[in-house]
Write a protein that holds these residues in place. Structure first.
Motif, PDB file in Angstrom:
ATOM      1  N   GLY A  47      51.065 -11.493  89.641  1.00  0.00           N
ATOM      2  CA  GLY A  47      50.175 -12.664  89.411  1.00  0.00           C
ATOM      3  C   GLY A  47      50.364 -13.062  87.933  1.00  0.00           C
ATOM      4  O   GLY A  47      51.344 -12.986  87.290  1.00  0.00           O
ATOM      5  N   THR A  48      49.393 -13.879  87.629  1.00  0.00           N
ATOM      6  CA  THR A  48      49.362 -14.838  86.134  1.00  0.00           C
ATOM      7  C   THR A  48      49.535 -13.752  84.980  1.00  0.00           C
ATOM      8  O   THR A  48      50.313 -14.242  84.076  1.00  0.00           O
ATOM      9  CB  THR A  48      48.513 -15.551  86.042  1.00  0.00           C
ATOM     10  OG1 THR A  48      46.827 -14.995  86.140  1.00  0.00           O
ATOM     11  CG2 THR A  48      48.305 -16.759  87.232  1.00  0.00           C
ATOM     12  N   TYR A  49      48.942 -12.593  84.984  1.00  0.00           N
ATOM     13  CA  TYR A  49      49.260 -11.597  83.813  1.00  0.00           C
ATOM     14  C   TYR A  49      50.699 -11.424  83.806  1.00  0.00           C
ATOM     15  O   TYR A  49      51.390 -11.178  82.691  1.00  0.00           O
ATOM     16  CB  TYR A  49      48.184 -10.389  84.098  1.00  0.00           C
ATOM     17  CG  TYR A  49      48.441  -9.456  83.142  1.00  0.00           C
ATOM     18  CD1 TYR A  49      47.492  -9.526  81.828  1.00  0.00           C
ATOM     19  CD2 TYR A  49      49.458  -8.622  82.910  1.00  0.00           C
ATOM     20  CE1 TYR A  49      47.571  -8.638  80.784  1.00  0.00           C
ATOM     21  CE2 TYR A  49      49.604  -7.478  81.952  1.00  0.00           C
ATOM     22  CZ  TYR A  49      48.475  -7.551  80.692  1.00  0.00           C
ATOM     23  OH  TYR A  49      48.828  -6.804  79.783  1.00  0.00           O
ATOM     24  N   SER A  50      51.410 -10.927  84.929  1.00  0.00           N
ATOM     25  CA  SER A  50      52.761 -10.824  85.113  1.00  0.00           C
ATOM     26  C   SER A  50      53.517 -11.846  84.509  1.00  0.00           C
ATOM     27  O   SER A  50      54.833 -11.532  83.636  1.00  0.00           O
ATOM     28  CB  SER A  50      53.057 -10.102  86.189  1.00  0.00           C
ATOM     29  OG  SER A  50      54.285  -9.876  86.342  1.00  0.00           O
ATOM     30  N   ALA A  51      53.198 -12.914  84.923  1.00  0.00           N
ATOM     31  CA  ALA A  51      54.194 -14.271  84.764  1.00  0.00           C
ATOM     32  C   ALA A  51      53.787 -14.512  83.374  1.00  0.00           C
ATOM     33  O   ALA A  51      54.863 -14.966  82.704  1.00  0.00           O
ATOM     34  CB  ALA A  51      53.476 -15.303  85.580  1.00  0.00           C
ATOM     35  N   ALA A  52      52.777 -14.355  82.694  1.00  0.00           N
ATOM     36  CA  ALA A  52      52.517 -14.679  81.197  1.00  0.00           C
ATOM     37  C   ALA A  52      53.214 -13.704  80.474  1.00  0.00           C
ATOM     38  O   ALA A  52      54.138 -14.059  79.479  1.00  0.00           O
ATOM     39  CB  ALA A  52      51.278 -14.539  80.844  1.00  0.00           C
TER      40      ALA A  52
END
Length: 253
Positions: free
Chosen positions: A146-151
Motif C-alpha cells: 500500500g501507500t505506506y510501502s510506496a512512501a
C-alpha cells in the motif's frame, strides 16, 4: 559542538536518536507536535548530557509549521550538522477505507516533509562540505503493502540518489530501514503488538539506533538492522512481487 535536528523526537526511534546523539556530544533541536513532551525530553537531555536542547513544536502535515522547521535548518548562522527525518505516520485500514485526506496527510509526513527538510538542510551542508541526513524508512519499502510501502520505497530511492549525488561534497545521506520496533507506533495504530509479528522480529530502539549510527559513520547509503532483517530483505529481492503480496503485516517501524 555539532548540532542534530530530529523530527518525531519525543518517543520511540526519534527519542533514542536524540539521546544517543546527545551522548555523542551533539546539541539537539527536537521537533514534534506535543510541546509538553518536547520540553520534558529537552530537560532530560540537558541534565543528563550537558548539551543544548532546543524545541520546535510543529505538525509536519501543516505547510506553515513545516516551513518553520525548514527555516531552522536553512539558518546559516545556526548550522545543523545532522538531520534525522524520523517523524512517522501509519494507517491501519486499507486504502479505500481511509479518507483521501488522511492518506494525503500520511504522504505529507513520509514524503513531502522528508523532501523539503532535506532540501533545506543540504544547502548549508554542501557549502560547508560537511553534514549528513538520516531518513528513517522501513523494510516495508521492499514489500508491496500500500501507500505506506510506496512512501518508504520513495524514501529509499531518494536517499540513495542523494547519497551518490552529494557524498563527494562531504555529505552523507542514509536511509534506515527498521522492521518491527518496540515503540508507540503500533499502539497509536490500535494494533496489538503480540499478534503483529513473532517475538524474534521485534527490535529494541537503543540497539537499532546504535547500529544505524555505526552504519552512518561508515558512510553507508542504506542501513538494515540485524541479521534477520538483512536476510528478509535479501529474500524479497529474489521472490516475485506477487508472492510477496501476502506479507502485508511486515515492516512498520
Amino acid at each position: 559542538m555539532p548540532t542534530a535536528l530530529v523530527t518525531g523526537a519525543t518517543a520511540g526511534i526519534g527519542l533514542e536518536f536524540a539521546r544517543q546523539l546527545a551522548g555523542r556530544g551533539h546539541d539537539v533541536v527536537l521537533v514534534a507536535r506535543d510541546s509538553a513532551r518536547l520540553e520534558a525530553v529537552a530537560k532530560e537531555l540537558r541534565s543528563t548530557y550537558g548539551v543544548e536542547a532546543e524545541t520546535l513544536s510543529a505538525d509536519l502535515t501543516d505547510p506553515g509549521q513545516l516551513a518553520t522547521v525548514e527555516a531552522r535548518l536553512a539558518d546559516r548562522g545556526r548550522p545543523v550538522d545532522l538531520l534525522v527525518n524520523n517523524a512517522g505516520f501509519g494507517l491501519k485500514e486499507r486504502f479505500l477505507d481511509n479518507p483521501v485526506d488522511v492518506e494525503q496527510a500520511q504522504q505529507d509526513v513520509l514524503v513531502r516533509a522528508v523532501l523539503r527538510l532535506t532540501h533545506a538542510a543540504l544547502g548549508g551542508m554542501v557549502e560547508r562540505h560537511h553534514g549528513g541526513v538520516i531518513n528513517v524508512s522501513s523494510v516495508a519499502a521492499y514489500l508491496p503493502r500500500g501507500t505506506y510501502s510506496a512512501a518508504k520505497a520513495w524514501v529509499n530511492s531518494f536517499s540513495q540518489w542523494a547519497h551518490a549525488e552529494y557524498r563527494r561534497e562531504g555529505v552523507t545521506v542514509m536511509a534506515l530501514c527498521p522492521g518491527f520496533v518496540r515503540t508507540e507506533f503500533h499502539e497509536r495504530l490500535g494494533v496489538d503488538r503480540d499478534s503483529s509479528a513473532p517475538r524474534p522480529l521485534w527490535l529494541d530502539p537503543d540497539q537499532l539506533v546504535r547500529e544505524a549510527l555505526a552504519d552512518f559513520d561508515r558512510g553507508r547509503a542504506i542501513s538494515i538492522p540485524s541479521k534477520r532483517y538483512k536476510a528478509i530483505v535479501g529474500v524479497t529481492r529474489l521472490v516475485p512481487r506477487s508472492a510477496l503480496q501476502g506479507l502485508q503485516s511486515l515492516g512498520r517501524k
